[in-house]
Scaffold this motif. Structure first.
Motif, PDB file in Angstrom:
ATOM      1  N   SER A 195       0.824  -1.212   0.000  1.00  0.00           N
ATOM      2  CA  SER A 195       0.000   0.000   0.000  1.00  0.00           C
ATOM      3  C   SER A 195       0.855   1.258   0.000  1.00  0.00           C
ATOM      4  O   SER A 195       0.562   2.228  -0.712  1.00  0.00           O
ATOM      5  CB  SER A 195      -0.926  -0.005   1.222  1.00  0.00           C
ATOM      6  N   ILE A 196       1.916   1.257   0.799  1.00  0.00           N
ATOM      7  CA  ILE A 196       2.795   2.425   0.868  1.00  0.00           C
ATOM      8  C   ILE A 196       3.498   2.655  -0.476  1.00  0.00           C
ATOM      9  O   ILE A 196       3.577   3.786  -0.965  1.00  0.00           O
ATOM     10  CB  ILE A 196       3.847   2.249   1.986  1.00  0.00           C
ATOM     11  N   SER A 197       3.989   1.585  -1.078  1.00  0.00           N
ATOM     12  CA  SER A 197       4.753   1.716  -2.321  1.00  0.00           C
ATOM     13  C   SER A 197       3.863   2.042  -3.523  1.00  0.00           C
ATOM     14  O   SER A 197       4.342   2.595  -4.513  1.00  0.00           O
ATOM     15  CB  SER A 197       5.538   0.428  -2.598  1.00  0.00           C
ATOM     16  N   GLN A 198       2.565   1.718  -3.443  1.00  0.00           N
ATOM     17  CA  GLN A 198       1.656   1.971  -4.563  1.00  0.00           C
ATOM     18  C   GLN A 198       0.437   2.772  -4.098  1.00  0.00           C
ATOM     19  O   GLN A 198      -0.688   2.490  -4.490  1.00  0.00           O
ATOM     20  CB  GLN A 198       1.202   0.641  -5.183  1.00  0.00           C
ATOM     21  N   LEU A 199       0.706   3.762  -3.271  1.00  0.00           N
ATOM     22  CA  LEU A 199      -0.389   4.520  -2.652  1.00  0.00           C
ATOM     23  C   LEU A 199      -1.266   5.219  -3.692  1.00  0.00           C
ATOM     24  O   LEU A 199      -2.496   5.242  -3.569  1.00  0.00           O
ATOM     25  CB  LEU A 199       0.177   5.543  -1.666  1.00  0.00           C
ATOM     26  N   GLU A 200      -0.645   5.774  -4.719  1.00  0.00           N
ATOM     27  CA  GLU A 200      -1.425   6.468  -5.753  1.00  0.00           C
ATOM     28  C   GLU A 200      -2.351   5.495  -6.483  1.00  0.00           C
ATOM     29  O   GLU A 200      -3.522   5.803  -6.733  1.00  0.00           O
ATOM     30  CB  GLU A 200      -0.489   7.158  -6.744  1.00  0.00           C
ATOM     31  N   LEU A 201      -1.842   4.322  -6.806  1.00  0.00           N
ATOM     32  CA  LEU A 201      -2.677   3.311  -7.466  1.00  0.00           C
ATOM     33  C   LEU A 201      -3.779   2.815  -6.524  1.00  0.00           C
ATOM     34  O   LEU A 201      -4.916   2.591  -6.949  1.00  0.00           O
ATOM     35  CB  LEU A 201      -1.817   2.127  -7.917  1.00  0.00           C
ATOM     36  N   LEU A 202      -3.435   2.656  -5.249  1.00  0.00           N
ATOM     37  CA  LEU A 202      -4.430   2.219  -4.268  1.00  0.00           C
ATOM     38  C   LEU A 202      -5.562   3.226  -4.158  1.00  0.00           C
ATOM     39  O   LEU A 202      -6.744   2.854  -4.147  1.00  0.00           O
ATOM     40  CB  LEU A 202      -3.760   2.034  -2.903  1.00  0.00           C
ATOM     41  N   ASN A 203      -5.228   4.490  -4.123  1.00  0.00           N
ATOM     42  CA  ASN A 203      -6.266   5.519  -4.057  1.00  0.00           C
ATOM     43  C   ASN A 203      -7.079   5.577  -5.345  1.00  0.00           C
ATOM     44  O   ASN A 203      -8.255   5.957  -5.319  1.00  0.00           O
ATOM     45  CB  ASN A 203      -5.650   6.885  -3.746  1.00  0.00           C
ATOM     46  N   GLY A 204      -6.464   5.185  -6.451  1.00  0.00           N
ATOM     47  CA  GLY A 204      -7.220   5.093  -7.695  1.00  0.00           C
ATOM     48  C   GLY A 204      -8.270   3.999  -7.633  1.00  0.00           C
ATOM     49  O   GLY A 204      -9.363   4.134  -8.178  1.00  0.00           O
ATOM     50  N   VAL A 205      -7.936   2.890  -6.952  1.00  0.00           N
ATOM     51  CA  VAL A 205      -8.899   1.803  -6.771  1.00  0.00           C
ATOM     52  C   VAL A 205     -10.029   2.239  -5.843  1.00  0.00           C
ATOM     53  O   VAL A 205     -11.200   1.906  -6.063  1.00  0.00           O
ATOM     54  CB  VAL A 205      -8.187   0.558  -6.186  1.00  0.00           C
ATOM     55  N   LEU A 206      -9.701   3.026  -4.818  1.00  0.00           N
ATOM     56  CA  LEU A 206     -10.687   3.424  -3.806  1.00  0.00           C
ATOM     57  C   LEU A 206     -11.535   4.616  -4.237  1.00  0.00           C
ATOM     58  O   LEU A 206     -12.627   4.827  -3.699  1.00  0.00           O
ATOM     59  CB  LEU A 206      -9.967   3.771  -2.495  1.00  0.00           C
ATOM     60  N   GLU A 207     -11.049   5.390  -5.208  1.00  0.00           N
ATOM     61  CA  GLU A 207     -11.714   6.646  -5.580  1.00  0.00           C
ATOM     62  C   GLU A 207     -13.184   6.497  -5.980  1.00  0.00           C
ATOM     63  O   GLU A 207     -14.019   7.306  -5.559  1.00  0.00           O
ATOM     64  CB  GLU A 207     -10.913   7.324  -6.699  1.00  0.00           C
ATOM     65  N   PRO A 208     -13.560   5.470  -6.768  1.00  0.00           N
ATOM     66  CA  PRO A 208     -14.983   5.356  -7.127  1.00  0.00           C
ATOM     67  C   PRO A 208     -15.912   5.164  -5.935  1.00  0.00           C
ATOM     68  O   PRO A 208     -17.108   5.412  -6.036  1.00  0.00           O
ATOM     69  CB  PRO A 208     -15.014   4.118  -8.046  1.00  0.00           C
TER      70      PRO A 208
ATOM     71  N   ASP B  25     -15.554   6.875  -3.163  1.00  0.00           N
ATOM     72  CA  ASP B  25     -15.406   8.099  -2.373  1.00  0.00           C
ATOM     73  C   ASP B  25     -14.585   7.869  -1.108  1.00  0.00           C
ATOM     74  O   ASP B  25     -14.823   8.474  -0.062  1.00  0.00           O
ATOM     75  CB  ASP B  25     -16.775   8.699  -2.008  1.00  0.00           C
ATOM     76  N   PHE B  26     -13.609   6.965  -1.198  1.00  0.00           N
ATOM     77  CA  PHE B  26     -12.678   6.718  -0.110  1.00  0.00           C
ATOM     78  C   PHE B  26     -11.275   7.129  -0.552  1.00  0.00           C
ATOM     79  O   PHE B  26     -10.961   7.172  -1.744  1.00  0.00           O
ATOM     80  CB  PHE B  26     -12.627   5.225   0.259  1.00  0.00           C
ATOM     81  N   SER B  27     -10.429   7.395   0.424  1.00  0.00           N
ATOM     82  CA  SER B  27      -9.000   7.524   0.159  1.00  0.00           C
ATOM     83  C   SER B  27      -8.248   6.943   1.343  1.00  0.00           C
ATOM     84  O   SER B  27      -8.772   6.868   2.457  1.00  0.00           O
ATOM     85  CB  SER B  27      -8.600   8.995  -0.063  1.00  0.00           C
ATOM     86  N   ALA B  28      -7.018   6.506   1.085  1.00  0.00           N
ATOM     87  CA  ALA B  28      -6.187   5.908   2.128  1.00  0.00           C
ATOM     88  C   ALA B  28      -5.289   6.983   2.723  1.00  0.00           C
ATOM     89  O   ALA B  28      -4.559   7.659   1.999  1.00  0.00           O
ATOM     90  CB  ALA B  28      -5.354   4.772   1.548  1.00  0.00           C
ATOM     91  N   GLN B  29      -5.373   7.143   4.023  1.00  0.00           N
ATOM     92  CA  GLN B  29      -4.540   8.112   4.720  1.00  0.00           C
ATOM     93  C   GLN B  29      -3.456   7.357   5.493  1.00  0.00           C
ATOM     94  O   GLN B  29      -3.722   6.322   6.095  1.00  0.00           O
ATOM     95  CB  GLN B  29      -5.378   8.959   5.681  1.00  0.00           C
TER      96      GLN B  29
END
Length: 250
Positions: free
Chosen positions: A78-91, A93-97
């Motif tokens: 998750s840390i190494s691919q945070l941008e991609l992870l947030n892309g998965v969560l975006e639909p 309306d979530f984001s990873a903090q």
């Protein structure tokens, strides 16, 4: 009627035009089927997110958090691919903090761009429920223990341990004594089990101690928790004031 070999070689043996048309249609059908299979395979291959990233997103959606100490591999992904992870969560309306100091990744609900009033609890996929008064009080008490622990051991230390028996009198200050040790202990264990579902504490160990999880630093606004404790202190003090009781009797 010509056989298939005659149709391919063009040898006589029947209605050549009709047979040739039938052969062409058959070959077109096979070609279209092969093309569709190729397209389906290409789409399937392109649409699949990396397996470990999918697992990380599913874990976040299931529990709302990822702890490095509990899920080190998914945490690193998750840390190494945070941008991609947030892309998965975006639909959703979530984001990873990320709280790297405490080794924690947790979900937050993204505020809609077109919404002046925002209530994250209204999100249809939020797993957590609003905390009851008793749960909120225990969170406030546990958070105080956690803050003291981090002040002594340093932010990011992960062994904030407290005994169940030590928490019982802390809660009694606000909720009163039921007069039964068994009932008091059962109430505390039930509350701790409920908070365990929110990722705030561990299950009691063999010595009846629980570990306070770092998520407690992010679950609730510390100012709100302090106001809650002050309000409860005022209520408890007021109920013990003889003058208030006499005024109430009057």
């Amino acid at each position: 009627m010509a056989g298939i070999f005659d149709q391919i070689t063009g040898q006589p043996g029947g209605d050549s035009q009709s047979d040739q048309k039938e052969l062409d249609e058959h070959l077109d059908e096979l070609s279209n089927t092969d093309s569709q299979l190729s397209v389906d395979q290409t789409i399937e291959g392109a649409a699949r997110t990396d397996k470990r990233l999918r697992e990380a997103a599913q874990e976040l959606l299931r529990y709302g958090l990822l702890e490095e100490s509990q899920k080190p591999n998914l945490y690193r992904v998750s840390i190494s691919q945070l941008e991609l992870l947030n892309g998965v969560l975006e639909p959703f309306d979530f984001s990873a903090q990320v709280d790297e100091i405490r080794g924690l990744i947790f979900l937050v609900v993204k505020k809609p761009d077109d919404s002046a009033e925002f209530d994250e609890w209204s999100h249809p996929l939020v797993r957590k429920q609003r905390l009851t008064l008793e749960q909120s009080l225990l969170v406030a008490i546990l958070r105080q223990y956690f803050i003291v622990y981090e002040q002594e051991a340093g932010t990011g230390a992960s062994q904030a341990v407290v005994a169940v028996d030590e928490l019982i009198p802390q809660l009694q200050v606000y909720l009163g004594d039921t007069g039964s040790e068994a009932k008091e202990r059962n109430r505390m264990l039930q509350l701790l089990d409920q908070l365990k579902g929110h990722g705030l504490v561990s299950a009691p160990d063999t010595h009846d101690r629980i570990t306070i999880r770092p998520m407690i630093a992010h679950l609730a606004n510390p100012e709100n928790l302090e106001v809650l404790l002050q309000w409860m202190h005022t209520r408890v003090k007021g109920s013990d004031d003889p003058q208030d009781k006499n005024e109430g009797d009057a």
